[in-house]
Design a protein around this motif. Structure first.
Motif, mmCIF file in Angstrom:
data_model
loop_
_atom_site.group_PDB
_atom_site.id
_atom_site.type_symbol
_atom_site.label_atom_id
_atom_site.label_comp_id
_atom_site.label_asym_id
_atom_site.label_seq_id
_atom_site.Cartn_x
_atom_site.Cartn_y
_atom_site.Cartn_z
ATOM 1 N N ILE A 1 24.291 21.923 -137.563
ATOM 2 C CA ILE A 1 23.518 22.468 -138.686
ATOM 3 C C ILE A 1 24.322 23.573 -139.376
ATOM 4 O O ILE A 1 24.440 23.596 -140.609
ATOM 5 C CB ILE A 1 22.164 23.015 -138.202
ATOM 6 C CG1 ILE A 1 21.270 21.875 -137.718
ATOM 7 C CG2 ILE A 1 21.458 23.782 -139.328
ATOM 8 C CD1 ILE A 1 19.973 22.334 -137.080
ATOM 9 N N LEU A 2 24.882 24.475 -138.587
ATOM 10 C CA LEU A 2 25.705 25.545 -139.155
ATOM 11 C C LEU A 2 26.899 24.960 -139.905
ATOM 12 O O LEU A 2 27.265 25.430 -140.987
ATOM 13 C CB LEU A 2 26.182 26.488 -138.051
ATOM 14 C CG LEU A 2 25.110 27.227 -137.253
ATOM 15 C CD1 LEU A 2 25.765 28.132 -136.213
ATOM 16 C CD2 LEU A 2 24.202 28.036 -138.166
ATOM 17 N N TYR A 3 27.492 23.931 -139.317
ATOM 18 C CA TYR A 3 28.635 23.267 -139.948
ATOM 19 C C TYR A 3 28.267 22.732 -141.330
ATOM 20 O O TYR A 3 29.004 22.926 -142.308
ATOM 21 C CB TYR A 3 29.116 22.150 -139.024
ATOM 22 C CG TYR A 3 30.019 21.124 -139.654
ATOM 23 C CD1 TYR A 3 31.377 21.389 -139.836
ATOM 24 C CD2 TYR A 3 29.524 19.886 -140.056
ATOM 25 C CE1 TYR A 3 32.218 20.438 -140.419
ATOM 26 C CE2 TYR A 3 30.355 18.936 -140.619
ATOM 27 C CZ TYR A 3 31.697 19.213 -140.807
ATOM 28 O OH TYR A 3 32.513 18.270 -141.374
ATOM 29 N N THR B 1 21.282 12.795 -132.819
ATOM 30 C CA THR B 1 21.550 14.236 -132.877
ATOM 31 C C THR B 1 22.258 14.605 -134.178
ATOM 32 O O THR B 1 21.879 15.565 -134.861
ATOM 33 C CB THR B 1 22.399 14.676 -131.669
ATOM 34 O OG1 THR B 1 21.660 14.446 -130.465
ATOM 35 C CG2 THR B 1 22.745 16.157 -131.758
ATOM 36 N N LEU B 2 23.287 13.839 -134.527
ATOM 37 C CA LEU B 2 24.030 14.122 -135.762
ATOM 38 C C LEU B 2 23.170 13.851 -136.995
ATOM 39 O O LEU B 2 23.188 14.630 -137.958
ATOM 40 C CB LEU B 2 25.301 13.282 -135.811
ATOM 41 C CG LEU B 2 26.364 13.628 -134.768
ATOM 42 C CD1 LEU B 2 27.543 12.667 -134.871
ATOM 43 C CD2 LEU B 2 26.845 15.065 -134.921
ATOM 44 N N TYR C 1 24.573 18.215 -126.082
ATOM 45 C CA TYR C 1 23.796 17.861 -127.264
ATOM 46 C C TYR C 1 22.945 19.001 -127.811
ATOM 47 O O TYR C 1 22.735 19.095 -129.022
ATOM 48 C CB TYR C 1 22.926 16.640 -126.957
ATOM 49 C CG TYR C 1 23.729 15.432 -126.583
ATOM 50 C CD1 TYR C 1 24.597 14.845 -127.500
ATOM 51 C CD2 TYR C 1 23.654 14.889 -125.300
ATOM 52 C CE1 TYR C 1 25.354 13.737 -127.158
ATOM 53 C CE2 TYR C 1 24.406 13.779 -124.950
ATOM 54 C CZ TYR C 1 25.263 13.218 -125.878
ATOM 55 O OH TYR C 1 26.019 12.129 -125.536
ATOM 56 N N PHE C 2 22.436 19.841 -126.935
ATOM 57 C CA PHE C 2 21.594 20.951 -127.422
ATOM 58 C C PHE C 2 22.414 21.871 -128.327
ATOM 59 O O PHE C 2 22.003 22.194 -129.443
ATOM 60 C CB PHE C 2 21.014 21.737 -126.247
ATOM 61 C CG PHE C 2 20.010 22.772 -126.656
ATOM 62 C CD1 PHE C 2 18.681 22.423 -126.846
ATOM 63 C CD2 PHE C 2 20.390 24.088 -126.863
ATOM 64 C CE1 PHE C 2 17.747 23.371 -127.240
ATOM 65 C CE2 PHE C 2 19.471 25.045 -127.252
ATOM 66 C CZ PHE C 2 18.140 24.686 -127.442
ATOM 67 N N SER C 3 23.567 22.289 -127.839
ATOM 68 C CA SER C 3 24.443 23.145 -128.654
ATOM 69 C C SER C 3 24.954 22.391 -129.866
ATOM 70 O O SER C 3 25.067 22.957 -130.968
ATOM 71 C CB SER C 3 25.625 23.639 -127.816
ATOM 72 O OG SER C 3 25.189 24.405 -126.718
ATOM 73 N N LEU C 4 25.279 21.102 -129.685
ATOM 74 C CA LEU C 4 25.808 20.300 -130.786
ATOM 75 C C LEU C 4 24.844 20.259 -131.957
ATOM 76 O O LEU C 4 25.252 20.391 -133.120
ATOM 77 C CB LEU C 4 26.099 18.877 -130.298
ATOM 78 C CG LEU C 4 26.529 17.866 -131.370
ATOM 79 C CD1 LEU C 4 27.855 18.277 -131.989
ATOM 80 C CD2 LEU C 4 26.600 16.465 -130.785
#
Length: 486
Positions: free
Chosen positions: A174-176, A212-213, A166-169
């Motif tokens: 955001i970059l996506y 998260t999303l 989840y941290f990386s996600l």
């Protein structure tokens, strides 16, 4: 051993894919490269002047400025600015960006499929189909378009969701969202669909994944919010740059379409290719045949069949009634999503075959991918590099000019493009009010020339609200992550 061999094969393929780009040309003939590089030059200048986040490009529109970063996929321009810190040439930076996200996508889809099926050979098939297909190679060698950034990040998002990282996600998503507006629009429903599949499979909703999303979307709102709410101030708010009605490829073009460096036209004499790929068609046919026995293959194929249908003229009635599709401008853009889907589906097709046929099938995939795409990896030398001293609008239909602008600043660069609440204007060190004069800024006395004023670009109230919302979303997500770990 299988893992190392798969990685070696992929590295070799990617080296072949980018050899011409890095070692045969300094700059290559393409559609969008000049615009991308001119915007990158403007972005670097804006950040050096203290502007963050990126909004305004002072050097564009022949010096009158344009809010290009307020509306167009800013991630690539942040990366250009980052590479500039290391004194990397802007042309080399462009190559590095395209190759990096292409590579990220190739390896992400490899590990994503492996996380689903635990098959290195099946994962290798997915990665090869991602790395070698007409549409993605066209994004690099013909169009030089940042769509490939979204397609590179998309499988990484799926991988991180499936691995519960989840941290990386959070930060990758955001970059996506900042990567390419229209490509995010057509790929994000698949992310939602994959999450729903996981919820059904696990018989429970993963609320932390949902948060998260959601919070990553809100963290991206510093761009997404103004891009939507302030669009009414530029011509993009009332018109679409390209009419989708004129850009439907024919079914024949999806099968046979000459490779070229021309453009999409309103007839069938297009200068660019719309091939889905010979191998991709064969794999789709095989998948549908095998679905007679393995029904789940049919369910997996349905989104792909819909995407291919939506690129064709018979789908026009749907395009006419779904206004959001008009933002895509070109129906053939859905070929990118189609290529992505067949790359994910094919490993399932492979694993549905009898085990004794699988090695031969894998060899067939490798050989045909190399042979059928050998002519798509061509970098044509372009000796005419873009001009960074006098830059126009970097758009195909002047869609970022102010609503009231009659023309651009080609003949007079001593003006400022009007954008409400975005300037601090002074004369003789005294603040003065300003208004719009035919799309350009003028003082209340009607003076339109920048010779007689001092000006500074500042965030609008809407932009400030979404800047704070983005920051608050990041802080909130970090707090939720800390509490969850406790």
């Amino acid at each position: 051993m299988k893992h190392k061999l798969s990685i070696l094969i992929l590295v070799s393929i990617l080296f072949w894919v980018f050899y011409a780009l890095f070692f045969k040309v300094d700059y290559w003939q393409n559609h969008d490269g000049d615009f991308q590089l001119q915007r990158a030059f403007a972005a670097i200048s804006s950040i050096k002047s203290g502007q963050f986040p990126l909004r305004w490009a002072s050097t564009l529109n022949y010096g009158c400025g344009l809010p290009v970063f307020n509306f167009f996929y800013p991630l690539i321009y942040y990366v250009f600015s980052l590479l500039d810190l290391f004194k990397i040439d802007i042309f080399l930076s462009f190559k590095i960006i395209l190759a990096t996200f292409y590579t990220i996508g190739t390896f992400s889809i490899f590990y994503f499929v492996y996380s689903l099926k635990k098959s290195y050979s099946g994962s290798l098939i997915a990665a090869i189909l991602f790395a070698l297909n007409p549409y993605f190679l066209q994004l690099v060698y013909v169009r030089a378009n940042p769509e490939i950034i979204t397609y590179g990040l998309f499988p990484l998002v799926l991988l991180l969701i499936n691995k519960s990282k989840y941290f990386s996600l959070f930060f990758v998503t955001i970059l996506y969202f900042l990567s390419h507006n229209t490509t995010v629009l057509i790929t994000f429903p698949l992310i939602v669909g994959f999450c729903i599949y996981l919820f059904v499979k696990n018989k429970k909703i993963n609320y932390f994944l949902v948060f998260t999303l959601l919070l990553s979307c809100l963290a991206s709102s510093f761009f997404l919010g103004p891009a939507i709410l302030e669009k009414k101030y530029v011509k993009l708010g009332t018109s679409i740059a390209a009419d989708y009605n004129q850009h439907f490829p024919t079914l024949k073009q999806l099968f046979i379409s000459p490779w070229g460096w021309g453009y999409s036209t309103s007839d069938t004499n297009d200068g660019m290719s719309f091939k889905f790929g010979y191998l991709q068609w064969c794999l789709l046919a095989l998948t549908l045949i095998l679905s007679i026995r393995h029904r789940y293959l049919l369910y997996l194929s349905l989104p792909l069949l819909v995407c291919l249908f939506m690129t064709l003229p018979p789908s026009k009635i749907i395009w006419d009634n779904l206004k959001i599709l008009h933002q895509l401008q070109y129906p053939w853009r859905l070929l990118g999503l189609s290529v992505l889907l067949i790359s994910i589906i094919s490993p399932f097709t492979y694993l549905s075959l009898p085990a004794k046929f699988r090695p031969l099938f894998l060899l067939f995939i490798i050989i045909i991918s190399l042979v059928s795409n050998r002519n798509h990896i061509q970098a044509v030398i372009n000796p005419n590099k873009p001009d960074f001293t006098r830059i126009g609008n970097t758009t195909i239909a002047d869609e970022l000019l102010p609503q009231g602008a009659i023309n651009d600043c080609y003949h007079d660069g001593k003006k400022l493009s009007y954008f409400p609440n975005s300037y601090e204007i002074s004369q003789d060190n005294k603040p003065v009010d300003y208004q719009e004069c035919s799309g350009y800024l003028c003082t209340t006395e009607g003076d339109i020339s920048t010779d007689n004023i001092q000006w500074h670009y500042t965030s609008t109230p809407i932009q400030k609200i979404f800047n704070y919302l983005s920051l608050a979303s990041v802080v909130l997500w970090l707090i939720l992550t800390f509490l969850r770990r406790q």
